[in-house]
Design an enzyme around this catalytic site. Sequence first.
Site, PDB file in Angstrom:
ATOM      1  N   PRO A   2       0.810  -1.218   0.000  1.00 58.09           N
ATOM      2  CA  PRO A   2       0.000   0.000   0.000  1.00 58.09           C
ATOM      3  C   PRO A   2       0.846   1.272   0.000  1.00 58.09           C
ATOM      4  O   PRO A   2       1.600   1.525   0.931  1.00 58.09           O
ATOM      5  CB  PRO A   2      -0.809  -0.102   1.297  1.00 58.09           C
ATOM      6  CG  PRO A   2      -0.701  -1.519   1.735  1.00 58.09           C
ATOM      7  CD  PRO A   2       0.597  -1.996   1.215  1.00 58.09           C
ATOM      8  N   GLU A   3       0.733   2.038  -1.067  1.00 52.34           N
ATOM      9  CA  GLU A   3       1.337   3.357  -1.141  1.00 52.34           C
ATOM     10  C   GLU A   3       0.168   4.350  -1.234  1.00 52.34           C
ATOM     11  O   GLU A   3      -0.972   3.956  -1.012  1.00 52.34           O
ATOM     12  CB  GLU A   3       2.276   3.455  -2.354  1.00 52.34           C
ATOM     13  CG  GLU A   3       3.351   2.355  -2.325  1.00 52.34           C
ATOM     14  CD  GLU A   3       4.309   2.404  -3.501  1.00 52.34           C
ATOM     15  OE1 GLU A   3       4.493   3.482  -4.067  1.00 52.34           O
ATOM     16  OE2 GLU A   3       4.881   1.350  -3.837  1.00 52.34           O
ATOM     17  N   HIS A  94      -5.016 -14.673   9.294  1.00 55.48           N
ATOM     18  CA  HIS A  94      -4.202 -13.464   9.406  1.00 55.48           C
ATOM     19  C   HIS A  94      -4.989 -12.251   9.896  1.00 55.48           C
ATOM     20  O   HIS A  94      -4.485 -11.138   9.853  1.00 55.48           O
ATOM     21  CB  HIS A  94      -3.525 -13.166   8.070  1.00 55.48           C
ATOM     22  CG  HIS A  94      -2.627 -14.281   7.621  1.00 55.48           C
ATOM     23  ND1 HIS A  94      -1.536 -14.691   8.348  1.00 55.48           N
ATOM     24  CD2 HIS A  94      -2.690 -15.105   6.548  1.00 55.48           C
ATOM     25  CE1 HIS A  94      -0.949 -15.695   7.730  1.00 55.48           C
ATOM     26  NE2 HIS A  94      -1.623 -15.976   6.633  1.00 55.48           N
ATOM     27  N   ARG A 113       2.144 -10.011   7.584  1.00 56.20           N
ATOM     28  CA  ARG A 113       3.483  -9.848   8.187  1.00 56.20           C
ATOM     29  C   ARG A 113       3.502  -9.052   9.475  1.00 56.20           C
ATOM     30  O   ARG A 113       4.548  -8.861  10.068  1.00 56.20           O
ATOM     31  CB  ARG A 113       4.421  -9.223   7.151  1.00 56.20           C
ATOM     32  CG  ARG A 113       4.697 -10.202   6.045  1.00 56.20           C
ATOM     33  CD  ARG A 113       5.696  -9.707   5.048  1.00 56.20           C
ATOM     34  NE  ARG A 113       5.551 -10.483   3.821  1.00 56.20           N
ATOM     35  CZ  ARG A 113       6.136 -10.214   2.677  1.00 56.20           C
ATOM     36  NH1 ARG A 113       6.917  -9.162   2.592  1.00 56.20           N
ATOM     37  NH2 ARG A 113       5.954 -10.957   1.632  1.00 56.20           N
TER      38      ARG A 113
END
Length: 280
Positions: A2-3, A94, A113
């Site tokens: 994500p940017e 997750h 992560r």
Amino acid sequence: MPELPEVETVRRGLEPVLAGRTLVDVRISDSRLTRPHDPLAVAMRLCGNRIVAVDRRGKYLIVRFESGGALVIHLRMTGSLRSAPDGSLPDDTHRRAVVTLDNGSAVAYRDVRRFGTWDLFEPGAVEQYLDDRLGPEPLSGRFTTAVFARALARRRAPIKSVILDQKTVAGVGNIYADEALWRAKIHPLREAAALTDVEVATLRRTIRAALQRGVELQGSTLRDYALPDGEYGGMQNEFKAYGREGEPCARCRTPIEKIKVGGRGTWYCPRCQRSPREAV
DNA sequence: AGGTGGACCCGAACGC
DNA sequence: TGCGTTCGGGTCCACC
């Protein structure tokens, strides 16, 4: 990853779901998400708050409350948010947090992560936090050529590293950095301060164009990123440099090369984007 | 002060 | 096939 375009897309998806709603239940199942604060304490503080807006600054999402406080969410690399209008969510190993709203809908936070963060701010405190970390918004009028030129002056680091610095301009990450440099025909290893006035103006324009195109296509889905409704972005189909090692440049057909810049994988066209030495 | 490189994570891709 | 190793990416931080 994500940017700015991905975070802006998430913001647009979440705002209509969250604005005007009150948090009636918050469950946080990953202590990394809120550290150094206890996830239970953060969940309790969130509960009962009415959301008035969902904003974005750089790659940060800002959930603003009626109280004046705010929850700042950073997705880092693999964070994503998923809304469930009827409140039912499929199992997900997750999943790290779930918020339930006063109309029975829910929003789940997923992060493979576990780099993402949820930070709670008292009224008035969030702007200072963000301004300490971020330069101008690239799609705003504040990101002028003059401002950009000042940020590059006397910086001897590679131009790619400097535009990845969030203090230079907010929201550019590894993908859009490579895309903007390809569009501007500037080698990623060029010393930032050595760019000509024309190059600075061009790069400002291509940073804006690459990000704007990303927003239009609702971001790029590579592995983990998805919209809050579960759909995927389309920008990955228009990459000119990022991840295209060995594939022909869209301008000159020369194979795209991959190097490391500041420890980051970097793709560029060796013909269109002349090397630092050749470019003098 | 600015630049660099490692830490933090963990699944995927890779190498043998 | 299986197992160990490497990679990556945003931000922070230590070190020069």
